[in-house]
Design a protein around this motif. Structure first.
Motif, PDB file in Angstrom:
ATOM      1  N   ILE A   9      14.317  13.250 -12.756  1.00 14.85           N
ATOM      2  CA  ILE A   9      13.314  12.449 -13.453  1.00 14.85           C
ATOM      3  C   ILE A   9      12.578  13.352 -14.435  1.00 14.85           C
ATOM      4  CG2 ILE A   9      11.231  11.037 -13.250  1.00 14.85           C
ATOM      5  CD1 ILE A   9      12.135  10.295 -10.424  1.00 14.85           C
ATOM      6  N   VAL A  25      15.628   9.663 -17.087  1.00 14.40           N
ATOM      7  CA  VAL A  25      16.272  10.584 -16.146  1.00 14.40           C
ATOM      8  C   VAL A  25      17.406  11.309 -16.849  1.00 14.40           C
ATOM      9  CG1 VAL A  25      15.646   9.178 -14.144  1.00 14.40           C
ATOM     10  CG2 VAL A  25      17.868   8.849 -15.215  1.00 14.40           C
ATOM     11  N   LEU A  54      16.414  11.683  -8.295  1.00 14.82           N
ATOM     12  CA  LEU A  54      16.707  10.342  -7.779  1.00 14.82           C
ATOM     13  C   LEU A  54      17.966  10.364  -6.925  1.00 14.82           C
ATOM     14  CD1 LEU A  54      16.224   7.828 -10.729  1.00 14.82           C
ATOM     15  CD2 LEU A  54      14.830   8.066  -8.692  1.00 14.82           C
ATOM     16  N   ILE A  57      18.500   3.618  -6.644  1.00 18.30           N
ATOM     17  CA  ILE A  57      17.584   2.490  -6.763  1.00 18.30           C
ATOM     18  C   ILE A  57      18.316   1.292  -6.186  1.00 18.30           C
ATOM     19  CG2 ILE A  57      16.316   0.968  -8.325  1.00 18.30           C
ATOM     20  CD1 ILE A  57      16.129   3.351 -10.267  1.00 18.30           C
ATOM     21  N   ILE A 105      13.036   2.801  -4.677  1.00 19.20           N
ATOM     22  CA  ILE A 105      13.435   4.038  -5.340  1.00 19.20           C
ATOM     23  C   ILE A 105      13.528   5.121  -4.269  1.00 19.20           C
ATOM     24  CG2 ILE A 105      12.790   5.760  -7.061  1.00 19.20           C
ATOM     25  CD1 ILE A 105      11.205   3.442  -8.441  1.00 19.20           C
ATOM     26  N   ALA A 107      14.649   9.072  -3.284  1.00 23.16           N
ATOM     27  CA  ALA A 107      14.762  10.391  -3.897  1.00 23.16           C
ATOM     28  C   ALA A 107      15.526  11.342  -2.984  1.00 23.16           C
ATOM     29  CB  ALA A 107      13.382  10.964  -4.156  1.00 23.16           C
ATOM     30  N   ASN A 112       9.476   8.922  -4.800  1.00 25.80           N
ATOM     31  CA  ASN A 112      10.127   7.757  -4.211  1.00 25.80           C
ATOM     32  C   ASN A 112       9.082   6.653  -4.135  1.00 25.80           C
ATOM     33  OD1 ASN A 112       8.992   7.631  -1.282  1.00 25.80           O
ATOM     34  ND2 ASN A 112       9.552   9.779  -1.586  1.00 25.80           N
TER      35      ASN A 112
END
Length: 124
Positions: A9, A25, A54, A57, A105, A107, A112
């Motif tokens: 990110i 990202v 990440l 998602i 989200i 991570a 997150n």
């Protein structure tokens, strides 16, 4: 969404006026993807760290949203977050009637959380 797996990110911006959240990202040496959550209703981020990575998602269902965030919703309800509502069914009805989606989200490292929005776009 494979290009976001293990992507770094670089930045994110929350635009309250136009109700959007944008993340940039980076994956595969200088290749970037813009992730745009449009028409958001609410969000919650944790562990915002420099160099956040990440993992994924994932879209969840609204019943899961309520169960997974019960403690947060209970804690913030008196502060009218994410809205003024009498019971959790009112909140669920509002989310469903307005076609919001629950995006979780995940991570590998760092940021997150989740976003309730009407959609998400991935742009290279």
């Amino acid at each position: 969404m494979s290009k976001i797996h293990d992507s770094k990110i670089l930045k994110y911006q929350i635009d309250f006026e136009y109700s959007k959240i944008e993340m940039i990202v980076e994956y595969d040496q200088d290749e970037q993807v813009k992730i745009l959550f449009k028409d958001f209703f609410a969000f919650h981020f944790e562990n915002q760290l420099f160099g956040s990575i990440l993992f994924d998602i994932v879209e969840g269902d609204i019943d899961s949203f309520v169960l997974e965030n019960k403690e947060l919703l209970d804690k913030e309800k008196d502060y009218l977050w994410p809205m003024d509502y009498e019971c959790v069914e009112d909140l669920i009805n509002y989310i469903e009637e307005n076609s919001y989606h629950y995006y979780k989200i995940y991570a590998s490292y760092g940021l997150n959380g989740w976003i309730l929005s009407k959609g998400v776009l991935f742009e290279e």
